[in-house]
Scaffold this active site. Structure first.
Site, PDB file in Angstrom:
ATOM      1  N   ASP A   1     -11.884  -9.441   4.857  1.00  0.00           N
ATOM      2  CA  ASP A   1     -13.220  -9.446   4.232  1.00  0.00           C
ATOM      3  C   ASP A   1     -13.794 -10.860   4.228  1.00  0.00           C
ATOM      4  OD1 ASP A   1     -13.082  -6.715   3.651  1.00  0.00           O
ATOM      5  OD2 ASP A   1     -13.857  -6.964   1.621  1.00  0.00           O
TER       6      ASP A   1
ATOM      7  N   ASP B   1      -6.087  -7.131   4.216  1.00  0.00           N
ATOM      8  CA  ASP B   1      -7.249  -6.489   3.586  1.00  0.00           C
ATOM      9  C   ASP B   1      -8.169  -7.564   3.012  1.00  0.00           C
ATOM     10  OD1 ASP B   1      -8.851  -4.407   2.416  1.00  0.00           O
ATOM     11  OD2 ASP B   1      -7.913  -4.895   0.497  1.00  0.00           O
TER      12      ASP B   1
ATOM     13  N   ASP C   1      -2.595 -18.084   0.032  1.00  0.00           N
ATOM     14  CA  ASP C   1      -3.599 -18.762  -0.795  1.00  0.00           C
ATOM     15  C   ASP C   1      -4.260 -19.896  -0.013  1.00  0.00           C
ATOM     16  OD1 ASP C   1      -1.119 -20.015  -0.839  1.00  0.00           O
ATOM     17  OD2 ASP C   1      -1.238 -20.645  -2.933  1.00  0.00           O
TER      18      ASP C   1
ATOM     19  N   LYS D   1       3.538 -15.164   1.986  1.00  0.00           N
ATOM     20  CA  LYS D   1       3.722 -15.859   0.707  1.00  0.00           C
ATOM     21  C   LYS D   1       5.227 -16.104   0.551  1.00  0.00           C
ATOM     22  CE  LYS D   1       2.147 -17.458  -3.237  1.00  0.00           C
ATOM     23  NZ  LYS D   1       1.281 -18.648  -3.362  1.00  0.00           N
TER      24      LYS D   1
ATOM     25  N   TYR E   1       0.823  -1.207   0.000  1.00  0.00           N
ATOM     26  CA  TYR E   1       0.000   0.000   0.000  1.00  0.00           C
ATOM     27  C   TYR E   1       0.860   1.262   0.000  1.00  0.00           C
ATOM     28  CZ  TYR E   1      -4.668  -1.976   0.879  1.00  0.00           C
ATOM     29  OH  TYR E   1      -5.875  -2.613   0.775  1.00  0.00           O
TER      30      TYR E   1
HETATM   31  C1  IPM Z   1     -10.347  -1.490   4.256  1.00  0.00           C
HETATM   32  C2  IPM Z   1     -10.648  -0.881   2.907  1.00  0.00           C
HETATM   33  C3  IPM Z   1      -9.540   0.111   2.569  1.00  0.00           C
HETATM   34  C4  IPM Z   1      -8.243  -0.670   2.464  1.00  0.00           C
HETATM   35  C5  IPM Z   1      -9.768   0.955   1.336  1.00  0.00           C
HETATM   36  C6  IPM Z   1     -11.098   1.676   1.365  1.00  0.00           C
HETATM   37  C7  IPM Z   1      -8.649   1.947   1.134  1.00  0.00           C
HETATM   38  O1  IPM Z   1     -10.794  -1.864   1.946  1.00  0.00           O
HETATM   39  O2  IPM Z   1     -10.270  -0.727   5.246  1.00  0.00           O
HETATM   40  O3  IPM Z   1     -10.207  -2.709   4.316  1.00  0.00           O
HETATM   41  O4  IPM Z   1      -7.933  -1.240   1.424  1.00  0.00           O
HETATM   42  O5  IPM Z   1      -7.516  -0.714   3.462  1.00  0.00           O
HETATM   43 MG    MG Z   2     -10.780  -3.835   2.731  1.00  0.00          MG
END
Ligand code: IPM
Ligand code: MG
Length: 362
Positions: free
Chosen positions: A254, A250, A226, A194, A143
């Protein structure tokens, strides 16, 4: 006279203002109950800030955050800003906030609530009992690594570049958060990398392995990213605490969030080396349902609880909020994202009202 806490609110975009309004009402009720003085100031971030000032993270916002005892953020982003140059995009504002406040550790809990098992897309026996914490590195890795950009090669072709890089000290400080977090949980830490392909991951693995000597009570394992993605949906109960880099965290957070039925339920804390943290839902700004009073405010409310617990050291008030969330779920109230048959459908503000009712009883 009790202490006054200054809290900066960053409602941001999309459903942000609606869910923030509910969280503030809830905070006001617990503040009264616990005799806490909460002083709120609202600042601009993301698309809302772009519209008002031309930039996604105005200097005044960063300054307001720095001067406060805690920051409660809702969500940023929306289709209308997706094609702006990168430095003007809402996401850049969020990344600037994390970097500007030195928030290198992102704690993302994912625990399934018994009331919501049927809202999960996975089978009951797979998700029942899931309770994990993803510790994501937040201010380094691909990032932020340099060089980055879209360059033109000698042959005139464009080439996009990002750099995944970690220094030893960056790895050590997040690894320490990982071990310490595992210590407060079931003493199991899985470091995800990885290392079979990436040098940066090899260094990561070496440093995490070296630190394990200081934590003989924590069982450390390593997993390739993975495989971790696969294991999260195959057998998620094997995980207790996961520590991983910015991009992998990230993605995996999710996936972990969705095990619980809805990403709309999960809070997160971004912490650095001081007590100032940013507390925000894991979910995004959901522009498709913005302004329709349909959003689930519970992740925002639970983020406010994390602010009280980790940012302001007010665990009793945090507990009360968390208990009231369980209570409204027990009573059958559900927003669309966590709806299942026989439950009572409510919108965002109605969920706020039943929460306040529950809070007055817990
Ligand atoms: C998160 C989001 C952010 C990230 C984006 C909105 C920049 O996906 O907080 O997970 O990638 O960190
Ligand atoms: Mg995110």
């Amino acid at each position: 006279m009790s202490q006054t806490y200054r809290i900066t609110l960053l409602p941001g975009d999309g459903i942000g203002p609606e869910i923030m309004a509910v969280a503030v009402e809830v905070l006001n009720v617990v503040a009264k109950q616990d005799n806490l003085q909460l002083e709120f100031q609202t600042a601009l971030i993301g698309g809302a800030a772009i519209e008002a000032t031309g930039e996604p993270l105005p200097a005044a916002t960063l300054e307001a955050c720095k001067q406060s005892d805690g920051v409660l953020l809702a969500a940023i982003g929306g289709y209308q800003w997706d094609n702006l140059p990168r430095h003007l995009r809402p996401e850049t504002g969020l990344l600037g906030l994390r970097a500007g406040l030195g928030l290198f550790a992102n704690l993302r809990p994912a625990a399934i609530l018994p009331q919501l098992i049927d809202a999960s897309t996975l089978k009951r026996e797979v998700v029942e009992g899931v309770d994990m914490m993803v510790v994501r590195e937040l201010t380094g890795g691909v990032y932020f690594g340099e060089p980055k950009g879209i360059f033109t090669t000698e042959t005139g072709e464009k080439r996009g570049v990002n750099t995944m890089a970690y220094t030893e000290s960056e790895i050590d400080r997040i690894a320490k958060v990982g071990f310490e977090t595992a210590r407060k949980r079931k003493h199991k830490l899985c470091s995800v990398d990885k290392a079979n392909v990436l040098e940066v991951s090899q260094l990561w693995r070496d440093r995490v392995t070296a630190m394990a000597k200081d934590y003989p009570d924590v069982e450390l394992t390593h997993m390739y990213v993975d495989n971790a993605a696969m294991q999260l949906v195959r057998a998620p109960k094997q995980f207790d605490t996961i520590v991983t880099s910015n991009l992998f965290g990230d993605i995996l957070s999710d996936a972990a969030a969705m095990l619980t039925g809805s990403i709309g339920m999960l809070p997160s804390a971004s912490l650095g080396s001081t007590s100032l943290g940013v507390f925000e839902p894991v979910h995004g700004s959901a522009p498709d349902i913005a302004g329709q009073d349909q959003a689930n405010p519970l992740a925002q409310v639970l983020s406010a609880a994390m602010l009280l617990r980790y940012g302001l050291n007010q665990p009793a008030a945090a507990d009360r909020i968390e208990r009231s969330v369980l209570k409204v779920l027990d009573r059958g109230y559900r927003t669309g994202d966590i709806m299942s048959s026989g439950m009572i459908p409510v919108g965002c503000s109605a969920m706020g009202r039943v929460l306040i009712e529950a809070l007055e009883q817990v």
